[in-house]
Enzyme design. Structure first.
Site, PDB file in Angstrom:
ATOM      1  N   ARG A  66       0.822  -1.208   0.000  1.00 36.08           N
ATOM      2  CA  ARG A  66       0.000   0.000   0.000  1.00 36.08           C
ATOM      3  C   ARG A  66       0.863   1.270   0.000  1.00 36.08           C
ATOM      4  O   ARG A  66       0.489   2.273  -0.613  1.00 36.08           O
ATOM      5  CB  ARG A  66      -0.933  -0.009   1.221  1.00 36.08           C
ATOM      6  CG  ARG A  66      -1.947   1.127   1.223  1.00 36.08           C
ATOM      7  CD  ARG A  66      -3.050   0.856   2.235  1.00 36.08           C
ATOM      8  NE  ARG A  66      -4.099   1.863   2.195  1.00 36.08           N
ATOM      9  CZ  ARG A  66      -4.378   2.670   3.206  1.00 36.08           C
ATOM     10  NH1 ARG A  66      -3.694   2.607   4.332  1.00 36.08           N
ATOM     11  NH2 ARG A  66      -5.372   3.553   3.097  1.00 36.08           N
ATOM     12  N   HIS A 194      -6.283  -5.810  -2.358  1.00 34.19           N
ATOM     13  CA  HIS A 194      -7.032  -6.055  -1.124  1.00 34.19           C
ATOM     14  C   HIS A 194      -7.243  -7.548  -0.868  1.00 34.19           C
ATOM     15  O   HIS A 194      -8.039  -7.913  -0.015  1.00 34.19           O
ATOM     16  CB  HIS A 194      -8.374  -5.310  -1.159  1.00 34.19           C
ATOM     17  CG  HIS A 194      -8.216  -3.815  -1.090  1.00 34.19           C
ATOM     18  ND1 HIS A 194      -9.259  -2.938  -1.276  1.00 34.19           N
ATOM     19  CD2 HIS A 194      -7.131  -3.036  -0.861  1.00 34.19           C
ATOM     20  CE1 HIS A 194      -8.826  -1.688  -1.160  1.00 34.19           C
ATOM     21  NE2 HIS A 194      -7.527  -1.716  -0.924  1.00 34.19           N
ATOM     22  N   THR A 195      -6.558  -8.408  -1.571  1.00 36.24           N
ATOM     23  CA  THR A 195      -6.519  -9.834  -1.239  1.00 36.24           C
ATOM     24  C   THR A 195      -5.665 -10.079   0.001  1.00 36.24           C
ATOM     25  O   THR A 195      -5.667 -11.181   0.561  1.00 36.24           O
ATOM     26  CB  THR A 195      -5.986 -10.673  -2.422  1.00 36.24           C
ATOM     27  OG1 THR A 195      -5.923 -12.048  -2.041  1.00 36.24           O
ATOM     28  CG2 THR A 195      -4.591 -10.242  -2.835  1.00 36.24           C
TER      29      THR A 195
HETATM   30  C1  HEM Z   1      -9.362   1.497  -5.759  1.00 39.36           C
HETATM   31  C2  HEM Z   1      -9.275   2.384  -4.812  1.00 39.36           C
HETATM   32  C3  HEM Z   1      -8.801   2.051  -3.418  1.00 39.36           C
HETATM   33  C4  HEM Z   1      -9.391   2.441  -2.264  1.00 39.36           C
HETATM   34  C5  HEM Z   1     -10.623   3.313  -2.134  1.00 39.36           C
HETATM   35  C6  HEM Z   1      -8.629   1.878  -1.192  1.00 39.36           C
HETATM   36  C7  HEM Z   1      -8.913   2.074   0.156  1.00 39.36           C
HETATM   37  C8  HEM Z   1      -8.310   1.395   1.185  1.00 39.36           C
HETATM   38  C9  HEM Z   1      -8.684   1.511   2.573  1.00 39.36           C
HETATM   39  C10 HEM Z   1      -9.774   2.435   3.116  1.00 39.36           C
HETATM   40  C11 HEM Z   1      -7.915   0.665   3.282  1.00 39.36           C
HETATM   41  C12 HEM Z   1      -7.946   0.445   4.786  1.00 39.36           C
HETATM   42  C13 HEM Z   1      -7.097   1.523   5.439  1.00 39.36           C
HETATM   43  C14 HEM Z   1      -7.290   1.619   6.926  1.00 39.36           C
HETATM   44  O1  HEM Z   1      -8.141   0.949   7.486  1.00 39.36           O
HETATM   45  O2  HEM Z   1      -6.567   2.406   7.571  1.00 39.36           O
HETATM   46  C15 HEM Z   1      -7.028   0.019   2.355  1.00 39.36           C
HETATM   47  C16 HEM Z   1      -6.080  -0.919   2.687  1.00 39.36           C
HETATM   48  C17 HEM Z   1      -5.212  -1.493   1.787  1.00 39.36           C
HETATM   49  N1  HEM Z   1      -5.081  -1.168   0.460  1.00 39.36           N
HETATM   50 FE1  HEM Z   1      -6.349  -0.056  -0.626  1.00 39.36          FE
HETATM   51  N2  HEM Z   1      -7.602   1.149  -1.698  1.00 39.36           N
HETATM   52  C18 HEM Z   1      -7.656   1.235  -3.056  1.00 39.36           C
HETATM   53  C19 HEM Z   1      -6.754   0.685  -3.941  1.00 39.36           C
HETATM   54  C20 HEM Z   1      -5.626  -0.026  -3.575  1.00 39.36           C
HETATM   55  C21 HEM Z   1      -4.543  -0.374  -4.452  1.00 39.36           C
HETATM   56  C22 HEM Z   1      -4.433   0.075  -5.907  1.00 39.36           C
HETATM   57  C23 HEM Z   1      -3.653  -1.099  -3.726  1.00 39.36           C
HETATM   58  C24 HEM Z   1      -2.345  -1.708  -4.156  1.00 39.36           C
HETATM   59  C25 HEM Z   1      -2.161  -2.302  -5.323  1.00 39.36           C
HETATM   60  C26 HEM Z   1      -4.190  -1.209  -2.395  1.00 39.36           C
HETATM   61  C27 HEM Z   1      -3.621  -1.913  -1.370  1.00 39.36           C
HETATM   62  C28 HEM Z   1      -4.097  -1.942  -0.080  1.00 39.36           C
HETATM   63  C29 HEM Z   1      -3.592  -2.843   0.947  1.00 39.36           C
HETATM   64  C30 HEM Z   1      -2.534  -3.920   0.732  1.00 39.36           C
HETATM   65  C31 HEM Z   1      -4.275  -2.538   2.124  1.00 39.36           C
HETATM   66  C32 HEM Z   1      -4.054  -3.154   3.515  1.00 39.36           C
HETATM   67  C33 HEM Z   1      -2.962  -2.376   4.216  1.00 39.36           C
HETATM   68  C34 HEM Z   1      -2.587  -2.906   5.586  1.00 39.36           C
HETATM   69  O3  HEM Z   1      -3.119  -3.903   6.047  1.00 39.36           O
HETATM   70  O4  HEM Z   1      -1.723  -2.244   6.218  1.00 39.36           O
HETATM   71  N3  HEM Z   1      -5.368  -0.514  -2.332  1.00 39.36           N
HETATM   72  N4  HEM Z   1      -7.282   0.480   1.080  1.00 39.36           N
END
Ligand code: HEM
Ligand SMILES: *[C@@H]1O[C@H](CO)[C@@H](O)[C@H](O)[C@H]1NC(C)=O
Ligand SMILES: *[C@@H]1O[C@H](CO)[C@@H](O)[C@H](O)[C@H]1NC(C)=O
Ligand SMILES: *[C@@H]1O[C@H](CO)[C@@H](O)[C@H](O)[C@H]1NC(C)=O
Ligand SMILES: *[C@@H]1O[C@H](CO)[C@@H](O)[C@H](O)[C@H]1NC(C)=O
Ligand SMILES: *[C@@H]1O[C@H](CO)[C@@H](O)[C@H](O)[C@H]1NC(C)=O
Ligand SMILES: *[C@@H]1O[C@H](CO)[C@@H](O)[C@H](O)[C@H]1NC(C)=O
Ligand SMILES: *[C@@H]1O[C@H](CO)[C@@H](O)[C@H](O)[C@H]1NC(C)=O
Length: 333
Positions: A66, A194-195
Site C-alpha cells: 500500500r 485487497h486480497t
Molecule cells: C481502488 C481504490 C482504493 C481504495 C478506495 C482503497 C482504500 C483502502 C482503505 C480504506 C484501506 C484500509 C485503510 C485503513 O483501514 O486504515 C485500504 C487498505 C489497503 N489497500 Fe487499498 N484502496 C484502493 C486501492 C488499492 C490499491 C491500488 C492497492 C495496491 C495495489 C491497495 C492496497 C491496499 C492494501 C494492501 C491494504 C491493507 C494495508 C494494511 O493492512 O496495512 N489498495 N485500502
C-alpha cells in the site's frame, strides 16, 4: 544554397521530432538493471529485509504494498509519502493513523546504505519492497523497473485529492486512476491488492447500520457478514479495530478477493461497487473484469496484476538529475 537550407531545415525537423519522441517516452526511462553495476546485491538485500519484516508480522506485506501505491498516486513514485512533517502526506486523511511500515522502510534503507551508500533511491526501495511482499504472500513475481529518484516535496493536498476514498463513487475512483494515466482495467486489477491486509472500522462503518440514510445496512453486503461486522464495529466503538479485507484467505495473495465480491463479501464500499455497482448503477466493464479475475485458479488476475503494478510503478518517475538520492528516507538531503 537554397537546397542546402531546405536540407538543413528538414534535418532540424527530424531532430526536433526525435527529441519530441524521446520526451514522450520519459515515463518508461526506468530499467530493470539500473543498479546492476552500482549495487549488484540490491535485490538480495531488500528481499532479506522484507522477509524478516514479514516473519515478524505477516500483515507488513500488505502495508508495504500500500505504501508504494500511496506514493505513486501523489507526485509520482518519488518516495514523497516517506517524508516526515505534519504538513506532509503522512498526515493526509487517507494516510493518517493508516499508512504503516515506515520503520521497516528505514531498516531496508539502512541495509541498502550499508551495501552501497548514496546510490539507491527510497522510491525504488518502495517498488522492490512491494514486489517482494506480494511474492512472500504467495503472489506472482515480476522484474521491477528501477532508476526512480526521490522527490523534494511531500504533497498533503495532492494526497487528499488524488488518493481514492473508500466511499467514493465508482466514477470518481476511475477518474482518480485516469488522472495518473491508469485505466479501468488497472482499477479492478489493483483493487485486487485487497486480497491481503486489513481495514479499520472507520473505513467501512458507513455500510453497517444506516447506509445512505436507509436505516439498514448496505444491501450489497452479505447479511451474515454484516452482523459479524456490526459486532466488531459497534456504533461509537473504537474505529481503529481492524478486519481482513479478504475474509477468506487473509494473508495469501490469491484471487479470493474477487470471489468474495461475487457473494457480497467485499469489505469496503469501493470494493463491492466494482461488482454490484453504486447509486449510478452497475458498471458492466468492472463487473465483467471481476468475473474474469474470480475464475478458476486466478491466473488471469495474477498476470493482470503484474502488468498493472508495472504501469503504476511508471507513474511520473523523477529520472536523470531530477530530484535526489535521499540519505534518510524521512528527510530531504
Ligand atoms: C481502488 C481504490 C482504493 C481504495 C478506495 C482503497 C482504500 C483502502 C482503505 C480504506 C484501506 C484500509 C485503510 C485503513 O483501514 O486504515 C485500504 C487498505 C489497503 N489497500 Fe487499498 N484502496 C484502493 C486501492 C488499492 C490499491 C491500488 C492497492 C495496491 C495495489 C491497495 C492496497 C491496499 C492494501 C494492501 C491494504 C491493507 C494495508 C494494511 O493492512 O496495512 N489498495 N485500502
Ligand atoms: C559513503 O560512505 C563513505 C564511508 O563511510 C563516506 O566517506 C561517503 O561520504 C559516503 N557517501 C555518501 C554519498 O553518503
Ligand atoms: C500537489 O498535487 C497537486 C495535485 O496533483 C498538484 O496540482 C500540485 O502541483 C502538487 N504540488 C506540489 C508542490 O507538488
Ligand atoms: C487498459 O490498458 C491496458 C494496457 O494498455 C490495456 O491492455 C487494457 O485493455 C486497457 N483497458 C481498458 C478497459 O481500456
Ligand atoms: C438514518 O440516517 C438518516 C439521515 O442520514 C436519518 O434521518 C435517520 O433517522 C437514520 N435512521 C436511523 C435508524 O438511525
Ligand atoms: C485511532 O488511533 C489514533 C492513534 O492511536 C487516535 O489518535 C485516533 O483518535 C483513533 N481513531 C479512532 C477513530 O478511534
Ligand atoms: C473460502 O472459499 C472457498 C471456496 O473458494 C469456500 O469453500 C470456503 O468456505 C471459503 N471460506 C471462508 C472462510 O469464507
Ligand atoms: C491455471 O489455469 C490456466 C488455464 O486453465 C492454466 O493454463 C494454468 O497452467 C493454471 N495455473 C496454475 C498455477 O495452476
Amino acid at each position: 544554397m537554397e537546397a542546402f537550407r531546405v536540407i538543413r531545415n528538414s534535418s532540424f525537423l527530424v531532430i526536433l521530432l526525435i527529441s519530441l519522441c524521446s520526451l514522450s517516452t520519459v515515463r518508461s526511462q526506468l530499467t530493470a538493471d539500473f543498479y546492476a553495476k552500482s549495487c549488484p546485491n540490491l535485490k538480495r538485500v531488500v528481499f532479506r529485509e522484507v522477509f524478516k519484516a514479514l516473519q515478524n508480522e505477516i500483515r507488513m506485506g500488505a502495508s508495504l504494498l500500500r505504501l508504494h501505491f500511496h506514493d505513486c498516486f501523489v507526485n509520482g513514485c518519488d518516495a514523497s509519502i516517506l517524508l516526515d512533517g505534519s504538513n506532509g502526506e503522512k498526515f493526509a486523511l487517507p494516510n493518517l493513523n493508516s499508512a504503516r511500515g515506515f520503520e521497516v522502510v528505514d531498516a531496508i534503507k539502512a541495509a541498502v546504505e550499508n551495501e552501497c551508500n548514496g546510490t539507491v533511491s527510497c522510491a525504488d526501495i518502495l517498488a522492490l519492497a512491494a514486489r517482494d511482499s506480494v511474492v512472500l504472500c504467495g503472489g506472482p513475481s515480476w522484474n521491477v523497473l528501477l532508476g526512480r529518484r526521490d522527490g523534494l516535496v511531500s504533497n498533503q493536498s495532492g494526497a487528499n485529492s488524488g488518493l481514492p476514498a473508500p466511499i467514493d463513487p465508482l466514477n470518481t475512483i476511475i477518474a482518480k486512476f485516469n488522472a495518473v494515466g491508469l485505466n479501468v482495467t488497472d482499477v479492478v486489477t489493483l483493487s485486487g491488492g485487497h486480497t491481503i491486509g486489513r481495514a479499520r472500522c472507520v473505513t467501512f462503518s458507513n455500510r453497517l447500520f444506516n447506509f445512505s440514510g436507509t436505516g439498514a445496512p448496505d444491501p450489497s453486503l452479505d447479511s451474515n457478514l454484516a452482523s459479524q461486522l456490526q459486532t466488531l464495529c459497534p456504533q461509537n466503538g473504537d474505529g481503529n479495530v481492524t478486519t481482513a479485507l479478504d475474509q477468506n484467505s487473509t494473508d495469501v495473495f490469491d484471487n479470493h478477493y474477487f470471489k468474495n465480491l461475487k457473494i457480497n463479501d467485499g469489505i469496503l464500499s469501493s470494493d463491492q461497487i466494482l461488482y454490484s455497482g453504486d447509486a449510478a448503477g452497475v458498471n458492466p466493464t468492472t463487473r465483467s473484469l471481476v468475473d474474469a479475475f474470480a475464475a478458476a485458479n486466478g491466473s488471469i488476475f495474477l498476470l493482470s496484476f503484474v502488468n498493472s503494478m508495472i504501469r503504476m510503478g511508471n507513474i511520473s518517475p523523477l529520472t536523470g538529475s531530477a530530484g535526489e538520492i535521499r540519505k534518510n528516507c524521512r528527510v530531504v538531503n
